[in-house]
Write a protein that holds these residues in place. Structure first.
Motif, PDB file in Angstrom:
ATOM      1  N   VAL A 259      58.957 -41.025  17.079  1.00  0.00           N
ATOM      2  CA  VAL A 259      58.352 -40.941  18.417  1.00  0.00           C
ATOM      3  C   VAL A 259      56.745 -41.444  18.168  1.00  0.00           C
ATOM      4  O   VAL A 259      56.307 -41.519  17.217  1.00  0.00           O
ATOM      5  N   SER A 260      56.808 -42.397  19.151  1.00  0.00           N
ATOM      6  CA  SER A 260      55.655 -43.202  19.179  1.00  0.00           C
ATOM      7  C   SER A 260      55.364 -43.496  20.904  1.00  0.00           C
ATOM      8  O   SER A 260      56.227 -43.804  21.631  1.00  0.00           O
ATOM      9  N   ASP A 261      54.140 -43.230  21.070  1.00  0.00           N
ATOM     10  CA  ASP A 261      53.642 -43.353  22.824  1.00  0.00           C
ATOM     11  C   ASP A 261      54.166 -44.838  22.855  1.00  0.00           C
ATOM     12  O   ASP A 261      53.888 -45.631  22.007  1.00  0.00           O
ATOM     13  N   VAL A 262      54.350 -45.370  24.233  1.00  0.00           N
ATOM     14  CA  VAL A 262      54.685 -46.690  24.705  1.00  0.00           C
ATOM     15  C   VAL A 262      53.415 -47.443  24.443  1.00  0.00           C
ATOM     16  O   VAL A 262      53.789 -48.616  23.960  1.00  0.00           O
ATOM     17  N   HIS A 263      52.463 -46.749  24.642  1.00  0.00           N
ATOM     18  CA  HIS A 263      51.190 -47.935  24.630  1.00  0.00           C
ATOM     19  C   HIS A 263      50.847 -48.173  23.046  1.00  0.00           C
ATOM     20  O   HIS A 263      50.364 -49.195  22.855  1.00  0.00           O
ATOM     21  N   ALA A 264      50.847 -47.191  22.207  1.00  0.00           N
ATOM     22  CA  ALA A 264      50.902 -47.277  20.801  1.00  0.00           C
ATOM     23  C   ALA A 264      51.904 -48.102  20.285  1.00  0.00           C
ATOM     24  O   ALA A 264      51.527 -49.400  19.437  1.00  0.00           O
ATOM     25  N   GLN A 265      53.149 -48.303  20.858  1.00  0.00           N
ATOM     26  CA  GLN A 265      54.074 -49.238  20.417  1.00  0.00           C
ATOM     27  C   GLN A 265      53.612 -50.706  20.900  1.00  0.00           C
ATOM     28  O   GLN A 265      53.628 -51.705  20.096  1.00  0.00           O
ATOM     29  N   ALA A 266      53.082 -50.810  22.188  1.00  0.00           N
ATOM     30  CA  ALA A 266      52.722 -52.034  22.511  1.00  0.00           C
ATOM     31  C   ALA A 266      51.531 -52.566  21.865  1.00  0.00           C
ATOM     32  O   ALA A 266      51.422 -53.817  21.471  1.00  0.00           O
ATOM     33  N   VAL A 267      50.667 -51.621  21.289  1.00  0.00           N
ATOM     34  CA  VAL A 267      49.399 -52.211  20.441  1.00  0.00           C
ATOM     35  C   VAL A 267      50.085 -52.640  19.255  1.00  0.00           C
ATOM     36  O   VAL A 267      49.586 -53.525  18.520  1.00  0.00           O
ATOM     37  N   ALA A 268      51.062 -52.042  18.741  1.00  0.00           N
ATOM     38  CA  ALA A 268      51.638 -52.418  17.191  1.00  0.00           C
ATOM     39  C   ALA A 268      52.326 -53.735  17.386  1.00  0.00           C
ATOM     40  O   ALA A 268      52.063 -54.835  16.785  1.00  0.00           O
ATOM     41  N   LEU A 269      52.909 -54.061  18.657  1.00  0.00           N
ATOM     42  CA  LEU A 269      53.587 -55.291  18.777  1.00  0.00           C
ATOM     43  C   LEU A 269      52.604 -56.501  18.713  1.00  0.00           C
ATOM     44  O   LEU A 269      52.991 -57.722  18.707  1.00  0.00           O
ATOM     45  N   ARG A 270      51.486 -56.243  19.031  1.00  0.00           N
ATOM     46  CA  ARG A 270      50.302 -57.708  19.243  1.00  0.00           C
ATOM     47  C   ARG A 270      50.251 -57.819  17.839  1.00  0.00           C
ATOM     48  O   ARG A 270      49.770 -58.832  17.848  1.00  0.00           O
ATOM     49  N   ALA A 271      50.431 -57.328  16.955  1.00  0.00           N
ATOM     50  CA  ALA A 271      50.441 -57.745  15.652  1.00  0.00           C
ATOM     51  C   ALA A 271      51.770 -58.528  14.944  1.00  0.00           C
ATOM     52  O   ALA A 271      52.016 -58.643  13.803  1.00  0.00           O
ATOM     53  N   LEU A 272      52.771 -58.265  15.888  1.00  0.00           N
ATOM     54  CA  LEU A 272      54.106 -58.982  15.515  1.00  0.00           C
ATOM     55  C   LEU A 272      54.120 -60.407  15.342  1.00  0.00           C
ATOM     56  O   LEU A 272      54.349 -61.043  16.523  1.00  0.00           O
ATOM     57  N   ALA A 364      41.897 -48.147  13.849  1.00  0.00           N
ATOM     58  CA  ALA A 364      40.596 -47.155  13.238  1.00  0.00           C
ATOM     59  C   ALA A 364      40.575 -45.890  13.510  1.00  0.00           C
ATOM     60  O   ALA A 364      41.269 -45.194  14.687  1.00  0.00           O
ATOM     61  N   PRO A 365      39.948 -44.832  12.725  1.00  0.00           N
ATOM     62  CA  PRO A 365      39.823 -43.734  12.953  1.00  0.00           C
ATOM     63  C   PRO A 365      38.897 -43.564  14.221  1.00  0.00           C
ATOM     64  O   PRO A 365      38.186 -44.567  14.370  1.00  0.00           O
ATOM     65  N   CYS A 366      39.336 -42.501  15.181  1.00  0.00           N
ATOM     66  CA  CYS A 366      38.683 -42.670  16.262  1.00  0.00           C
ATOM     67  C   CYS A 366      38.615 -40.952  16.893  1.00  0.00           C
ATOM     68  O   CYS A 366      39.132 -40.195  16.311  1.00  0.00           O
ATOM     69  N   SER A 367      37.988 -40.876  18.093  1.00  0.00           N
ATOM     70  CA  SER A 367      37.840 -39.532  18.802  1.00  0.00           C
ATOM     71  C   SER A 367      39.342 -39.067  19.154  1.00  0.00           C
ATOM     72  O   SER A 367      39.514 -37.911  19.396  1.00  0.00           O
ATOM     73  N   GLY A 368      39.902 -39.849  19.348  1.00  0.00           N
ATOM     74  CA  GLY A 368      41.418 -39.525  19.953  1.00  0.00           C
ATOM     75  C   GLY A 368      41.435 -39.070  21.420  1.00  0.00           C
ATOM     76  O   GLY A 368      42.470 -38.417  21.881  1.00  0.00           O
ATOM     77  N   THR A 369      40.410 -39.465  21.947  1.00  0.00           N
ATOM     78  CA  THR A 369      40.481 -38.818  23.406  1.00  0.00           C
ATOM     79  C   THR A 369      41.439 -39.500  24.564  1.00  0.00           C
ATOM     80  O   THR A 369      41.509 -38.996  25.555  1.00  0.00           O
ATOM     81  N   GLY A 370      42.108 -40.481  23.897  1.00  0.00           N
ATOM     82  CA  GLY A 370      43.308 -40.942  24.528  1.00  0.00           C
ATOM     83  C   GLY A 370      44.687 -40.272  24.547  1.00  0.00           C
ATOM     84  O   GLY A 370      45.672 -40.310  25.046  1.00  0.00           O
ATOM     85  N   THR A 371      44.645 -39.208  23.389  1.00  0.00           N
ATOM     86  CA  THR A 371      45.722 -38.582  23.174  1.00  0.00           C
ATOM     87  C   THR A 371      45.574 -37.014  23.117  1.00  0.00           C
ATOM     88  O   THR A 371      46.307 -36.193  22.606  1.00  0.00           O
ATOM     89  N   MET A 372      44.675 -36.659  24.063  1.00  0.00           N
ATOM     90  CA  MET A 372      44.415 -35.192  24.280  1.00  0.00           C
ATOM     91  C   MET A 372      45.546 -34.411  24.807  1.00  0.00           C
ATOM     92  O   MET A 372      45.538 -33.327  24.526  1.00  0.00           O
ATOM     93  N   LEU A 451      47.430 -41.343  32.165  1.00  0.00           N
ATOM     94  CA  LEU A 451      47.711 -40.981  33.426  1.00  0.00           C
ATOM     95  C   LEU A 451      48.824 -40.294  33.643  1.00  0.00           C
ATOM     96  O   LEU A 451      49.807 -40.453  32.710  1.00  0.00           O
ATOM     97  N   LEU A 452      49.327 -39.823  34.898  1.00  0.00           N
ATOM     98  CA  LEU A 452      50.316 -38.930  35.096  1.00  0.00           C
ATOM     99  C   LEU A 452      51.601 -39.920  34.968  1.00  0.00           C
ATOM    100  O   LEU A 452      51.688 -41.067  35.708  1.00  0.00           O
ATOM    101  N   GLY A 453      52.624 -39.329  34.200  1.00  0.00           N
ATOM    102  CA  GLY A 453      53.916 -40.245  34.222  1.00  0.00           C
ATOM    103  C   GLY A 453      53.860 -41.399  33.280  1.00  0.00           C
ATOM    104  O   GLY A 453      54.618 -42.180  33.299  1.00  0.00           O
ATOM    105  N   LEU A 454      52.637 -41.687  32.676  1.00  0.00           N
ATOM    106  CA  LEU A 454      52.464 -42.835  31.718  1.00  0.00           C
ATOM    107  C   LEU A 454      52.120 -42.347  30.373  1.00  0.00           C
ATOM    108  O   LEU A 454      51.897 -41.393  30.187  1.00  0.00           O
ATOM    109  N   GLY A 455      51.894 -43.496  29.540  1.00  0.00           N
ATOM    110  CA  GLY A 455      51.453 -43.261  28.066  1.00  0.00           C
ATOM    111  C   GLY A 455      50.091 -42.826  28.094  1.00  0.00           C
ATOM    112  O   GLY A 455      49.336 -42.545  28.971  1.00  0.00           O
ATOM    113  N   ASP A 456      49.732 -42.757  26.795  1.00  0.00           N
ATOM    114  CA  ASP A 456      48.419 -42.166  26.242  1.00  0.00           C
ATOM    115  C   ASP A 456      47.359 -43.426  26.555  1.00  0.00           C
ATOM    116  O   ASP A 456      47.497 -44.591  26.932  1.00  0.00           O
ATOM    117  N   GLY A 457      46.029 -43.067  26.272  1.00  0.00           N
ATOM    118  CA  GLY A 457      44.964 -44.283  26.196  1.00  0.00           C
ATOM    119  C   GLY A 457      44.920 -44.689  24.952  1.00  0.00           C
ATOM    120  O   GLY A 457      44.575 -44.027  24.131  1.00  0.00           O
TER     121      GLY A 457
END
Length: 468
Positions: A259-272, A364-372, A451-457
């Protein structure tokens, strides 16, 4: 006597255990000890538990206004009252049902408190409109922020931070999504996708493909990625309407998917990218899985070192990659990213100088405010001091340490699951202005919002080393 519903009983039990053991309530509700046979009961229990966790500060504020001695309430009685108050304030439940169930829930914890619960919950129900739209605050601007905060169940100061960063229009969009469930997305093991049984499971959960390289908020950044493979990615990522059938089928236990948020997957792919990769802050290995899955599916040859400070998480990462058949070429290292030379000492032994990599990804470790939405504990745990001092200090130190490990013309990628500028764009600007960042230039940066219907921050910045 009214009988308390199974969902409310389970929610209360999970909330109390999460509070006592300092664990995530979502994880408890995923275990067999909290399983409910009825799908609707299970969904309602999860809604109550996550909702109470996310709005607990506002629930206490509303309850305490009608209690003479709020500090004397036991944890279990307060938690039962919070459940009823959440229904009254945020689910727009029938006051008769919510109060009746709330009183009986309190009664299961302390018989003598039932009368108090009845009086307090009736007061909360009667004062709902005044609480959510605080007419007692004279300053119109301040009143609007308090109203936004209470309606979203968030701390007042945090809502003001969001408003400062994004403006009122974006603020309202973020808050509108705050109490809603985020879409569930998965990344599949390419080996599993060859199975007809797995394909049938995807159909059962109404899986819909995610085109990560053309996804709304990240398409431009992905299209400019240095990795040509991302221009024609294989289909490994899917939204799913239901997660339970996949759990029951053992999909995640068998490492057939994560299980992985779509935006998190997109971030990972930038290192591909081809070549060598140092992944810093690998955690349990979700991004490691995404990267290795897409690398395997595209035939990309690479050397991958995944660094994590927690030995337990590093072991989980290693075991999952091994089980998935994706571990070839991946070295798991336990070490502190704030002392990178020490952490990579064994890797440096082969050469006469510290090893450098074509790509360095700092998760990086962070506040996680995009995944509340997924981790409601964050809402009331994060503090102004952490946002302004603790997190940025660690993040900047990690970035400076990591920069020394990037080859000339290589890329340094910085990522968080925060939506706060001081952890993201401002932090990257501070790095580039530092001595360690002087040899880097910013390629691009992306900030997505929950946002509604979209992935995390998520935030991601790509920088290139242009000199020594």
């Amino acid at each position: 006597m009214t009988r308390v519903s199974p969902a409310r009983r389970v929610a209360l039990r999970a909330l109390c255990q999460a509070e006592h053991d300092a664990v995530y309530v979502r994880e408890l509700l995923g275990t067999k000890d909290y399983r409910l046979d009825d799908v609707r009961d299970a969904a309602f229990a999860l809604r109550l538990a996550l909702g109470v966790t996310a709005t607990r500060g506002c629930l206490d504020e509303a309850l305490n206004a009608h209690l003479m001695h709020p500090q004397k309430l036991s944890m279990r009685v307060r938690m039962a009252l919070r459940i009823a108050a959440f229904e009254l304030l945020y689910l727009d439940a029938s006051p008769r049902v919510a109060v009746s169930q709330g009183v009986e829930l309190v009664h299961t914890q302390a018989r003598a408190a039932a009368g108090l619960a009845n009086a307090v919950l009736h007061c909360v129900a009667d004062a709902r409109s005044d609480y959510l739209a605080p007419t007692d605050i004279s300053d119109e601007r301040e009143r609007s922020y308090v109203a936004f905060a209470r309606q979203a169940g968030m701390p007042h100061w945090l809502v003001k931070r969001f408003a400062t960063a994004y403006g009122d229009e974006q603020l309202q969009a973020i808050l509108a999504a705050a109490l809603e469930a985020a879409p569930v997305s998965i990344c599949c093991n390419p080996r599993a996708l060859q199975s007809s049984h797995f394909q049938q499971l995807l159909q059962e959960v109404h899986a819909s493909p995610v085109a990560l390289h053309v996804h709304n908020e990240v398409d431009e950044a992905i299209e400019h990625s240095a990795c040509e493979a991302t221009k024609a990615l294989p289909q490994l990522s899917y939204y799913v309407d239901e997660i339970a059938p996949l759990i029951r089928a053992g999909v995640f236990a068998q490492s057939d998917a994560v299980v992985s948020d779509v935006h998190a997957q997109a971030v990972a792919l930038r290192a591909l990218r081809a070549g060598s990769l140092l992944e810093i802050g690998a955690g349990r290995g979700t991004k490691s899985f995404v990267l290795t899955a897409y690398a395997a599916a595209t035939g990309l040859e690479r050397k991958h070192v995944a660094l994590e400070i927690s030995a337990q998480k590093a072991q989980l990462n290693q075991e999952r990659l091994r089980q998935a058949g994706l571990g070839a070429g991946v070295e798991i290292v336990v070490g502190d990213a704030l002392q990178l030379d020490k952490a990579l000492a064994s890797q440096d032994k082969a050469g006469s100088c510290p090893q450098r990599f074509d790509t360095v990804l700092v998760d990086a470790p962070c506040s996680g405010t995009g995944t509340m939405r997924r981790h409601p504990e964050i809402v009331w745990r994060v503090t102004p001091e952490a946002l302004d001092e603790s997190f940025p200090y660690v993040q900047l130190t990690m970035l400076q340490e990591a920069s020394a490990r990037v080859e000339v013309s290589g890329e340094l990628i910085y990522a968080t699951c925060s939506i706060m500028p001081q952890e993201n764009s401002e932090l990257v600007a501070a790095f580039l202005a530092s001595q360690a960042g002087a040899s880097f230039t910013l390629i691009d940066e992306v900030q997505t919002l929950p946002l509604l219907g979209l992935g995390d921050g998520h935030y991601c910045a790509r920088m290139q080393r242009i000199g020594e």
